[in-house]
Scaffold this active site. Structure first.
Site, PDB file in Angstrom:
ATOM      1  N   HIS A 136       2.546 -23.532  -1.558  1.00 44.70           N
ATOM      2  CA  HIS A 136       1.613 -22.879  -0.632  1.00 44.70           C
ATOM      3  C   HIS A 136       1.960 -23.318   0.787  1.00 44.70           C
ATOM      4  O   HIS A 136       1.602 -24.415   1.220  1.00 44.70           O
ATOM      5  CB  HIS A 136       0.177 -23.294  -0.967  1.00 44.70           C
ATOM      6  N   LEU A 137       2.655 -22.446   1.520  1.00 44.60           N
ATOM      7  CA  LEU A 137       3.084 -22.823   2.874  1.00 44.60           C
ATOM      8  C   LEU A 137       1.891 -23.120   3.758  1.00 44.60           C
ATOM      9  O   LEU A 137       0.807 -22.562   3.574  1.00 44.60           O
ATOM     10  CB  LEU A 137       3.977 -21.743   3.486  1.00 44.60           C
ATOM     11  N   HIS A 138       2.090 -24.031   4.690  1.00 48.04           N
ATOM     12  CA  HIS A 138       1.050 -24.391   5.650  1.00 48.04           C
ATOM     13  C   HIS A 138       1.709 -24.978   6.881  1.00 48.04           C
ATOM     14  O   HIS A 138       2.710 -25.666   6.800  1.00 48.04           O
ATOM     15  CB  HIS A 138       0.033 -25.361   5.042  1.00 48.04           C
ATOM     16  N   CYS A 139       1.130 -24.661   8.019  1.00 48.78           N
ATOM     17  CA  CYS A 139       1.641 -25.137   9.300  1.00 48.78           C
ATOM     18  C   CYS A 139       0.782 -26.297   9.782  1.00 48.78           C
ATOM     19  O   CYS A 139      -0.447 -26.183   9.846  1.00 48.78           O
ATOM     20  CB  CYS A 139       1.621 -24.008  10.325  1.00 48.78           C
TER      21      CYS A 139
END
Length: 179
Positions: A136-139
């Protein structure tokens, strides 16, 4: 012959220097280490219905801004999609546009609330890059201040956060409402 314990020859540190209380670390230590245990926390927190409890600051149509529960610095935020995707190219055009807009909004929010001197902003893709939840990509949006790095992270492997998570959420949330 005296069989008593040897006398201490050095002066003990003051009580405040012998102990560093980092209560925020215990949830991290006890959290499941297997990504399959407990499910994806990024999905779970959006379904709880209690944004204050989950530290969700702002919800968009496709993405949201949340405080990092295990911050590198005070005010460390994450911007991520509701949908579990591992790579930017897996996002729709609308999701990518809103993600970038919310990254900008996260920096603006931190600027209004905390007045940092700069930011570290970026993604970690995959286990090798340090992604804690690679599916789950996250910045990360991390506010920085001149002189905010001292000996604690280097020598003590400890970060010092000047405010509780609840107090920081209240401070940041108040800046969103005041906008």
């Amino acid at each position: 012959m005296d069989n008593s314990a040897p006398k201490q020859t050095s002066t003990p540190l003051s009580p405040s220097m012998e102990r560093l209380h980092a209560y925020w670390r215990m949830p991290y230590i006890l959290a499941p280490k297997n990504p399959d245990e407990g499910g994806n926390p990024f999905i779970r927190i959006t379904q709880s219905g209690d944004d204050a409890k989950e530290y969700i600051l702002l919800r968009g149509q496709h993405n949201y801004i949340v405080m990092n529960r295990y911050p590198y610095n005070a005010g460390h935020l994450l911007v991520l999609p509701y949908r579990e995707v591992p790579r930017l190219e897996d996002l729709t055009l609308e999701e990518r546009h809103e993600l970038m807009d919310l990254i900008v909004e996260a920096q603006n929010l931190l600027t209004r609330a905390l007045r940092p001197d700069g930011f570290n902003t970026g993604f970690n893709f995959g286990d090798a890059a340090g992604a804690g939840i690679p599916s789950h990509l996250h910045c990360h949006v991390v506010p920085r201040w001149n002189g905010d790095t001292n000996f604690m992270p280097v020598i003590g492997n400890t970060r010092v956060l000047p405010d509780s998570m609840d107090a920081m959420w209240q401070r940041l949330h108040a800046c969103i409402e005041a906008k």
